[in-house]
Scaffold this motif. Structure first.
Motif, PDB file in Angstrom:
ATOM      1  N   THR A  16       6.400  -5.841 -97.505  1.00 51.65           N
ATOM      2  CA  THR A  16       5.847  -7.053 -98.116  1.00 51.65           C
ATOM      3  C   THR A  16       6.004  -7.051 -99.643  1.00 51.65           C
ATOM      4  O   THR A  16       5.766  -8.065-100.298  1.00 51.65           O
ATOM      5  N   GLY A  17       6.373  -5.888-100.193  1.00 57.88           N
ATOM      6  CA  GLY A  17       6.538  -5.778-101.641  1.00 57.88           C
ATOM      7  C   GLY A  17       5.276  -5.360-102.368  1.00 57.88           C
ATOM      8  O   GLY A  17       5.288  -5.130-103.592  1.00 57.88           O
ATOM      9  N   ARG A  18       4.148  -5.246-101.653  1.00 56.20           N
ATOM     10  CA  ARG A  18       2.892  -4.865-102.292  1.00 56.20           C
ATOM     11  C   ARG A  18       2.948  -3.439-102.837  1.00 56.20           C
ATOM     12  O   ARG A  18       2.500  -3.176-103.964  1.00 56.20           O
ATOM     13  N   LEU A  19       3.500  -2.512-102.060  1.00 58.10           N
ATOM     14  CA  LEU A  19       3.569  -1.116-102.493  1.00 58.10           C
ATOM     15  C   LEU A  19       4.506  -0.977-103.694  1.00 58.10           C
ATOM     16  O   LEU A  19       4.209  -0.255-104.648  1.00 58.10           O
ATOM     17  N   ARG A  20       5.615  -1.695-103.641  1.00 57.73           N
ATOM     18  CA  ARG A  20       6.573  -1.648-104.751  1.00 57.73           C
ATOM     19  C   ARG A  20       5.929  -2.186-106.029  1.00 57.73           C
ATOM     20  O   ARG A  20       6.046  -1.599-107.107  1.00 57.73           O
ATOM     21  N   SER A  21       5.202  -3.287-105.928  1.00 56.83           N
ATOM     22  CA  SER A  21       4.544  -3.877-107.096  1.00 56.83           C
ATOM     23  C   SER A  21       3.482  -2.939-107.666  1.00 56.83           C
ATOM     24  O   SER A  21       3.340  -2.800-108.890  1.00 56.83           O
ATOM     25  N   ALA A  22       2.733  -2.279-106.777  1.00 50.85           N
ATOM     26  CA  ALA A  22       1.698  -1.347-107.223  1.00 50.85           C
ATOM     27  C   ALA A  22       2.312  -0.161-107.949  1.00 50.85           C
ATOM     28  O   ALA A  22       1.789   0.316-108.957  1.00 50.85           O
ATOM     29  N   VAL A  23       3.464   0.307-107.415  1.00 50.70           N
ATOM     30  CA  VAL A  23       4.150   1.445-108.049  1.00 50.70           C
ATOM     31  C   VAL A  23       4.635   1.059-109.445  1.00 50.70           C
ATOM     32  O   VAL A  23       4.443   1.794-110.420  1.00 50.70           O
ATOM     33  N   TRP A  24       5.248  -0.088-109.594  1.00 45.78           N
ATOM     34  CA  TRP A  24       5.762  -0.522-110.887  1.00 45.78           C
ATOM     35  C   TRP A  24       4.628  -0.745-111.894  1.00 45.78           C
ATOM     36  O   TRP A  24       4.767  -0.434-113.083  1.00 45.78           O
ATOM     37  N   LYS A  25       3.520  -1.289-111.419  1.00 45.41           N
ATOM     38  CA  LYS A  25       2.380  -1.499-112.309  1.00 45.41           C
ATOM     39  C   LYS A  25       1.830  -0.167-112.810  1.00 45.41           C
ATOM     40  O   LYS A  25       1.459  -0.026-113.984  1.00 45.41           O
ATOM     41  N   ASP A  26       1.800   0.818-111.921  1.00 48.04           N
ATOM     42  CA  ASP A  26       1.307   2.141-112.288  1.00 48.04           C
ATOM     43  C   ASP A  26       2.265   2.805-113.289  1.00 48.04           C
ATOM     44  O   ASP A  26       1.821   3.440-114.262  1.00 48.04           O
ATOM     45  N   LEU A  27       3.569   2.669-113.065  1.00 55.79           N
ATOM     46  CA  LEU A  27       4.554   3.282-113.964  1.00 55.79           C
ATOM     47  C   LEU A  27       4.489   2.684-115.370  1.00 55.79           C
ATOM     48  O   LEU A  27       4.713   3.379-116.364  1.00 55.79           O
ATOM     49  N   SER A  28       4.162   1.407-115.463  1.00 54.96           N
ATOM     50  CA  SER A  28       4.130   0.734-116.765  1.00 54.96           C
ATOM     51  C   SER A  28       2.997   1.251-117.653  1.00 54.96           C
ATOM     52  O   SER A  28       3.036   1.066-118.872  1.00 54.96           O
ATOM     53  N   LYS A  29       2.011   1.905-117.063  1.00 51.89           N
ATOM     54  CA  LYS A  29       0.861   2.393-117.826  1.00 51.89           C
ATOM     55  C   LYS A  29       1.012   3.850-118.254  1.00 51.89           C
ATOM     56  O   LYS A  29       0.173   4.361-118.998  1.00 51.89           O
ATOM     57  N   ARG A  30       2.055   4.512-117.828  1.00 52.57           N
ATOM     58  CA  ARG A  30       2.190   5.949-118.083  1.00 52.57           C
ATOM     59  C   ARG A  30       3.018   6.207-119.351  1.00 52.57           C
ATOM     60  O   ARG A  30       4.126   5.710-119.484  1.00 52.57           O
ATOM     61  N   SER A  31       2.453   7.033-120.258  1.00 54.21           N
ATOM     62  CA  SER A  31       3.163   7.374-121.498  1.00 54.21           C
ATOM     63  C   SER A  31       4.274   8.388-121.262  1.00 54.21           C
ATOM     64  O   SER A  31       5.147   8.558-122.115  1.00 54.21           O
ATOM     65  N   THR A  32       4.256   9.060-120.098  1.00 52.00           N
ATOM     66  CA  THR A  32       5.282  10.063-119.809  1.00 52.00           C
ATOM     67  C   THR A  32       6.557   9.441-119.233  1.00 52.00           C
ATOM     68  O   THR A  32       7.548  10.138-119.040  1.00 52.00           O
ATOM     69  N   ILE A  33       6.514   8.136-118.955  1.00 57.04           N
ATOM     70  CA  ILE A  33       7.659   7.452-118.362  1.00 57.04           C
ATOM     71  C   ILE A  33       8.475   6.768-119.461  1.00 57.04           C
ATOM     72  O   ILE A  33       7.940   5.992-120.244  1.00 57.04           O
ATOM     73  N   LYS A  34       9.749   7.086-119.494  1.00 59.47           N
ATOM     74  CA  LYS A  34      10.632   6.452-120.480  1.00 59.47           C
ATOM     75  C   LYS A  34      11.116   5.090-119.987  1.00 59.47           C
ATOM     76  O   LYS A  34      11.134   4.106-120.738  1.00 59.47           O
ATOM     77  N   SER A  35      11.532   5.026-118.710  1.00 58.87           N
ATOM     78  CA  SER A  35      11.993   3.757-118.140  1.00 58.87           C
ATOM     79  C   SER A  35      11.982   3.858-116.621  1.00 58.87           C
ATOM     80  O   SER A  35      11.911   4.960-116.051  1.00 58.87           O
ATOM     81  N   TYR A  36      12.034   2.703-115.960  1.00 58.05           N
ATOM     82  CA  TYR A  36      12.134   2.665-114.493  1.00 58.05           C
ATOM     83  C   TYR A  36      12.856   1.379-114.114  1.00 58.05           C
ATOM     84  O   TYR A  36      12.791   0.362-114.804  1.00 58.05           O
TER      85      TYR A  36
END
Length: 201
Positions: A163-183
């Motif tokens: 349904t895309g819900r899990l994918r959206s939740a993952v991307w939202k979580d990644l956007s808040k992390r300072s250890t992530i350069k890009s996704y």
């Protein structure tokens, strides 16, 4: 006549004795003068040491700041003062307060081989297909923390399309992390929209 001769002989003897004493006095004075010259020569030693030329400093020299228990590199010299960069701080110091010293050697820790070995054992992807959003985010949180510990640079998160819900939740979580350069979404050969490629800092 005999008495006169005796008196004359005594005068001559007395004169001779007087001359001997005078000679001794002259000899003693000569010795004293020579001793005085030796003492002056000994006293001249501090003057020789005092006349020693001071050390000439140049930009780039490594020095110790006397009285401050610190050291650094000379970055500028003007007249009788120098600017020393010590522990990231520029300090203006008189040249007379500096002492030359050898530049310390900083050795980098040798850990590349161990890190490579550990990173090679760390899985490069996480599969959370079939999990609920909360479970998937918990698994993602633990996985990314371990990725940082193991110095991983690029990982893949497989969340499926659904349904895309899990994918959206993952991307939202990644956007808040300072250890992530890009996704970004994975390429067609890596799962397409069903997976996300994450690059860590």
């Amino acid at each position: 006549m005999l008495d006169e001769k005796r008196e004359e002989a005594e005068r001559i003897i007395q004169d001779l004795k007087g001359k001997e004493k005078l000679h001794e006095l002259v000899a003693d004075r000569t010795k004293l003068n020579s001793l005085g010259q030796d003492e002056e020569a000994d006293g001249a030693e501090p003057e020789t040491s005092a006349s020693t030329k001071p050390h000439v400093f140049h930009v780039g020299d490594y020095v110790r700041l006397t009285g401050l228990n610190t050291h650094g590199e000379i970055v500028d010299i003007r007249r009788k003062e120098a600017t020393v960069l010590a522990n990231g701080i520029r300090t203006r110091v008189k040249l007379s307060k500096l002492e030359p010293m050898a530049r310390p050697v900083i050795r980098k820790p040798e850990r590349t081989h161990r890190v490579d070995a550990v990173a090679s054992r760390f899985p490069s992807e996480l599969n959370i297909i079939g999990m609920r959003v909360e479970e998937g985010l918990d698994a993602l949180d633990h996985y990314l923390d371990q990725a940082v510990v193991h110095h991983a640079t690029v990982v893949r998160i497989i969340h499926g399309m659904g349904t895309g819900r899990l994918r959206s939740a993952v991307w939202k979580d990644l956007s808040k992390r300072s250890t992530i350069k890009s996704y970004e979404a994975a390429g067609p050969s890596d799962g397409g929209l069903g997976a996300t490629i994450v690059t860590l800092r």
